[in-house]
Design an enzyme around this catalytic site. Structure first.
Site, PDB file in Angstrom:
ATOM      1  N   TYR A  68       0.831  -1.193   0.000  1.00  0.00           N
ATOM      2  CA  TYR A  68       0.000   0.000   0.000  1.00  0.00           C
ATOM      3  C   TYR A  68       0.874   1.255   0.000  1.00  0.00           C
ATOM      4  O   TYR A  68       1.366   1.692   1.032  1.00  0.00           O
ATOM      5  CB  TYR A  68      -0.938   0.016   1.200  1.00  0.00           C
ATOM      6  CG  TYR A  68      -1.885  -1.159   1.279  1.00  0.00           C
ATOM      7  CD1 TYR A  68      -2.112  -1.991   0.190  1.00  0.00           C
ATOM      8  CD2 TYR A  68      -2.564  -1.448   2.471  1.00  0.00           C
ATOM      9  CE1 TYR A  68      -2.982  -3.060   0.264  1.00  0.00           C
ATOM     10  CE2 TYR A  68      -3.445  -2.516   2.545  1.00  0.00           C
ATOM     11  CZ  TYR A  68      -3.640  -3.323   1.441  1.00  0.00           C
ATOM     12  OH  TYR A  68      -4.498  -4.398   1.520  1.00  0.00           O
ATOM     13  N   HIS A 156      -0.073 -12.275   1.473  1.00  0.00           N
ATOM     14  CA  HIS A 156      -0.741 -11.278   0.639  1.00  0.00           C
ATOM     15  C   HIS A 156      -0.779 -11.717  -0.822  1.00  0.00           C
ATOM     16  O   HIS A 156       0.268 -11.856  -1.465  1.00  0.00           O
ATOM     17  CB  HIS A 156      -0.040  -9.929   0.763  1.00  0.00           C
ATOM     18  CG  HIS A 156      -0.855  -8.773   0.295  1.00  0.00           C
ATOM     19  ND1 HIS A 156      -0.342  -7.497   0.152  1.00  0.00           N
ATOM     20  CD2 HIS A 156      -2.168  -8.669  -0.054  1.00  0.00           C
ATOM     21  CE1 HIS A 156      -1.293  -6.675  -0.256  1.00  0.00           C
ATOM     22  NE2 HIS A 156      -2.410  -7.369  -0.405  1.00  0.00           N
TER      23      HIS A 156
END
Length: 354
Positions: A68, A156
């Protein structure tokens, strides 16, 4: 016996027990992809103000990832929360990508030639689900966050890396949990086939599912959610607005980050028409819908500004009549066996929302 989300709602508890290491997860969390400049840059000040307002409102769970903003979201969380009591917070991050200078371009992070994350540090994500890669990723996340521990650590997006994620990466997560370095381990993805296999073959405490259990898309009921129930794995739901189409189902709406197909827009508009009959904002129904499923422990809101966060907080307070859910089922817009909310939400935020 651990509380299920349904038990939590019944007894007024705003937290749900996750795993066997003393972690209790708040029912509302803050997702931070947007605070890492996803689909548009924001300032450090705007990001920090949003995180601090979320804390002021009673939100004590924050989810992030190195991806992110290429570390930017983690840095901003650290700046925003460094003076807040750590014992009151639940922080989750992810492993599977290391941030490195000279990283090759990852086409999965572009749409129409434009990057998802803009105005970010020069280091880029490099896939790494090795044992050492997991430990290195955690150490680097802790440094950016300014913390000495993370509560939940997720694999992830291991869609194309299942074998390594389920072996070396999972072994590292399991060791970190046994060492007490993290309290819970899981996986975060926006597609269910690989996530379901991980739940079936690894001892995961929780999964983070984005976009596949929403008012528009309940496809996870076919595989992931039954597997989670069988294995006692809790679910955190993200992407409740399906990239914005459940905020505004216009022909220009996005779904899964790209322009929505006409059939998807038409379905979202039909859902909105039912909500309009009850004077309920479509976004309120979308945000509140996932809470009813007994495996769902928490729902993330993904605000990129204080104004968006205030909107989300207001949507959580909207009272939705049971007849609205009945009409969605009767219209074929929701399956008849999908759990739907009944009564006001128990979020733990009621006394803090202003």
């Amino acid at each position: 016996m651990p509380n299920t989300p349904r038990d939590a709602a019944a007894n007024g508890s705003p937290r749900v027990e996750i795993g066997d290491h003393g972690l209790r997860l708040p029912r509302i969390g803050l997702g931070t992809a947007s605070l890492g400049n996803f689909l548009g840059a924001i300032t450090d000040e705007q990001a920090v103000d949003t995180i601090r307002r979320a804390h002021d409102a009673g939100i004590r769970y924050v989810d992030t990832a190195p991806l992110y903003g290429h570390g930017l979201a983690e840095q901003r969380i650290g700046d925003a929360l460094r003076d807040k009591p750590r014992e009151d917070l639940v922080i989750s991050s992810k492993v599977g990508r290391l941030l490195r200078a000279g990283a090759p371009r990852d086409e999965s992070q572009y749409v129409d030639g434009e990057p998802f994350y803009t105005d970010v540090p020069a280091t880029g994500p490099v896939w790494d689900f090795s044992h050492d890669g997991v430990r290195t990723s955690l150490a680097e996340s802790l440094d950016r966050l300014g913390l000495d521990s993370i509560d939940i650590l997720h694999l992830h997006d291991p869609d194309d890396h299942y074998e390594q994620a389920a072996s070396t990466a999972y072994a590292a997560l399991r060791e970190l949990r046994a060492e007490g370095r993290v309290k819970a381990i899981g996986a975060g993805m926006n597609r269910t086939p690989v996530l379901t296999r991980l739940v079936e073959n690894c001892d995961l405490d929780v999964v983070l599912l984005a976009g596949r259990y929403t008012l528009l898309d309940q496809s996870s009921m076919a595989d992931l959610l039954p597997a989670c129930r069988e294995h006692g794995t809790k679910v955190v739901v993200g992407g409740v607005f399906n990239s914005g189409i459940l905020l505004d189902p216009s022909p220009q709406a996005r779904y899964d980050y790209t322009p929505a197909a006409a059939a998807v827009v038409e379905k979202a508009q039909r859902i909105q028409a039912v909500c309009d009959r009850y004077y309920v904002p479509l976004a309120a129904a979308a945000l509140q819908f996932p809470f009813a499923h007994p495996q769902v422990a928490s729902v993330l809101v993904g605000a990129r500004s204080v104004a968006e966060l205030e909107m989300d907080l207001d949507l959580l307070k909207v009272v939705i009549p049971s007849a609205l859910w009945h009409d969605l089922r009767a219209s074929g817009l929701l399956p008849h066996d999908v759990p739907v909310p009944s009564g006001p939400l128990v979020t733990g935020l009621e006394r803090s929302v202003r």
